[in-house]
Design an enzyme around this catalytic site. Structure first.
Site, PDB file in Angstrom:
ATOM      1  N   SER A 194       0.857  -1.199   0.000  1.00 36.23           N
ATOM      2  CA  SER A 194       0.000   0.000   0.000  1.00 36.23           C
ATOM      3  C   SER A 194       0.885   1.239   0.000  1.00 36.23           C
ATOM      4  O   SER A 194       2.047   1.173   0.431  1.00 36.23           O
ATOM      5  CB  SER A 194      -0.886  -0.008   1.247  1.00 36.23           C
ATOM      6  OG  SER A 194      -1.590   1.208   1.379  1.00 36.23           O
ATOM      7  N   LYS A 209       1.118  -3.096   6.797  1.00 38.22           N
ATOM      8  CA  LYS A 209       1.551  -2.904   5.402  1.00 38.22           C
ATOM      9  C   LYS A 209       3.027  -2.495   5.323  1.00 38.22           C
ATOM     10  O   LYS A 209       3.707  -2.806   4.339  1.00 38.22           O
ATOM     11  CB  LYS A 209       0.649  -1.881   4.717  1.00 38.22           C
ATOM     12  CG  LYS A 209      -0.769  -2.390   4.476  1.00 38.22           C
ATOM     13  CD  LYS A 209      -0.784  -3.570   3.501  1.00 38.22           C
ATOM     14  CE  LYS A 209      -2.184  -4.113   3.298  1.00 38.22           C
ATOM     15  NZ  LYS A 209      -2.226  -5.236   2.337  1.00 38.22           N
ATOM     16  N   TYR A 250      -3.295  -1.107  10.509  1.00 34.12           N
ATOM     17  CA  TYR A 250      -3.186  -1.348   9.067  1.00 34.12           C
ATOM     18  C   TYR A 250      -1.828  -0.873   8.540  1.00 34.12           C
ATOM     19  O   TYR A 250      -1.141  -1.608   7.817  1.00 34.12           O
ATOM     20  CB  TYR A 250      -4.324  -0.615   8.352  1.00 34.12           C
ATOM     21  CG  TYR A 250      -4.343  -0.814   6.859  1.00 34.12           C
ATOM     22  CD1 TYR A 250      -4.861  -1.980   6.300  1.00 34.12           C
ATOM     23  CD2 TYR A 250      -3.840   0.166   6.006  1.00 34.12           C
ATOM     24  CE1 TYR A 250      -4.878  -2.159   4.921  1.00 34.12           C
ATOM     25  CE2 TYR A 250      -3.853  -0.011   4.626  1.00 34.12           C
ATOM     26  CZ  TYR A 250      -4.378  -1.173   4.087  1.00 34.12           C
ATOM     27  OH  TYR A 250      -4.389  -1.358   2.724  1.00 34.12           O
TER      28      TYR A 250
END
Ligand SMILES: NC(=O)c1ccc[n+]([C@@H]2O[C@H](COP(=O)([O-])OP(=O)(O)OC[C@H]3O[C@@H](n4cnc5c(N)ncnc54)[C@H](O)[C@@H]3O)[C@@H](O)[C@H]2O)c1
Length: 264
Positions: A134, A151, A147
């Site tokens: 990401s 990532k 998150y």
């Protein structure tokens, strides 16, 4: 060099929806035999049927279910490690449960999938793995601490695995999408104010579509990328190249979904 996927045996985790489904569909359309690995749902069965793929029910957090699914998928040549979740809370509100589950799916799930895929590919001396990282692997979008950490960790897997798998003829690369219109981000796409603020920082002035990420996944997976491993490819409309934002109300208008330059 070709991006012909005829008879390539492909696995896509999180393949029932969004970026995973678009990637699976593109590769199936180019001739691949595709297996979708995803949680149990009607959506998985419908997705697999719609593109002539096989459906494998698994939770990427369960190593046993990953092993079972790979055993059924046969000799895989391409694996797209894509299953992921996100939950928005600030640093104070992020519970241990959210933290653990996000890391379990996005980071441990990626590790287990890469390890299981590489064990199979090693026997044949070739293979290609594509991770869905990401833009958040690099920067710190607020309210996504679990998150973002997961990532960022995916890049640790990428760089280490590239070193260790290269000698076995296995390439591993990552796409780094920006904001892409999928079920995961549906709520963001329903808020024109949020989009106007967000897309002001994107030189192309809009969000991305899953099919646009699928094209990058296809490239990295294919033999066209035969000398590329350990690399990240941003699919973000230029977001990571922008420092102070591209668009402004004096020169541009926002139509609810994208910025447009006013005529001179
Ligand atoms: N949409 C974006 O803007 C964006 C941006 C950057 C990165 N990503 C990443 O792309 C990947 C795909 O996201 P998406 O936007 O297509 O979301 P999505 O919700 O449409 O698809 C995610 C898929 O993963 C599956 N999944 C979730 N947990 C799983 C588990 N434990 N085991 C197996 N499958 C599981 C879901 O069932 C779903 O089919 C994710 O890793 C996400 O973090 C998305």
């Amino acid at each position: 060099m070709s991006s012909d996927f005829s008879n390539k045996n492909v696995v896509v985790t999180g393949g029932a929806s969004g970026i995973g489904f678009a990637s699976a569909k593109s590769m199936a359309g180019a001739g691949a035999r595709v297996s979708l690995f995803d949680l149990k749902s009607d959506r998985l069965m419908d997705a697999a049927q719609s593109i002539g793929a096989l459906a494998h029910v698994l939770d990427v957090f369960s190593r046993q279910s990953i092993n079972d699914s790979f055993a059924r998928a046969g000799d895989v040549e391409i694996v797209v490690v894509n299953a992921g979740i996100a939950s928005q809370q600030n640093v104070f509100a992020t519970s241990a449960t959210v933290w653990d589950r996000t890391l379990a799916v996005n980071l441990s799930g990626a590790f287990h999938t890469v390890q299981a895929a590489a064990q199979k590919m090693k026997k044949h001396g070739r293979g290609s793995i594509v991770l869905t990282a990401s833009t958040n692997s690099y920067d710190g979008e607020a309210n996504l601490i679990a998150y973002n950490a997961s990532k960022a960790g995916v890049l640790g897997i990428l760089h280490t695995a590239a070193n260790e798998l290269g000698p076995y003829g296995i390439r591993i690369n990552a796409v780094c999408p920006g904001l892409i219109r999928t079920p995961l981000t549906a709520r963001s796409f329903e808020s024109p104010k949020l989009l106007a603020d967000y897309f002001r920082h994107i030189p192309l002035g809009r969000g991305g579509e899953p099919e646009e990420v699928a094209q990058a996944v296809m490239f990295l997976a294919s033999e066209r990328a035969s000398y590329i491993t350990g690399a990240t490819l941003f699919v973000d409309g230029g977001q990571m190249a922008s420092k102070f934002g591209t668009w402004g109300k004096d020169t541009d208008t926002f139509d609810g979904q994208r910025w447009i330059r006013k005529p001179d």
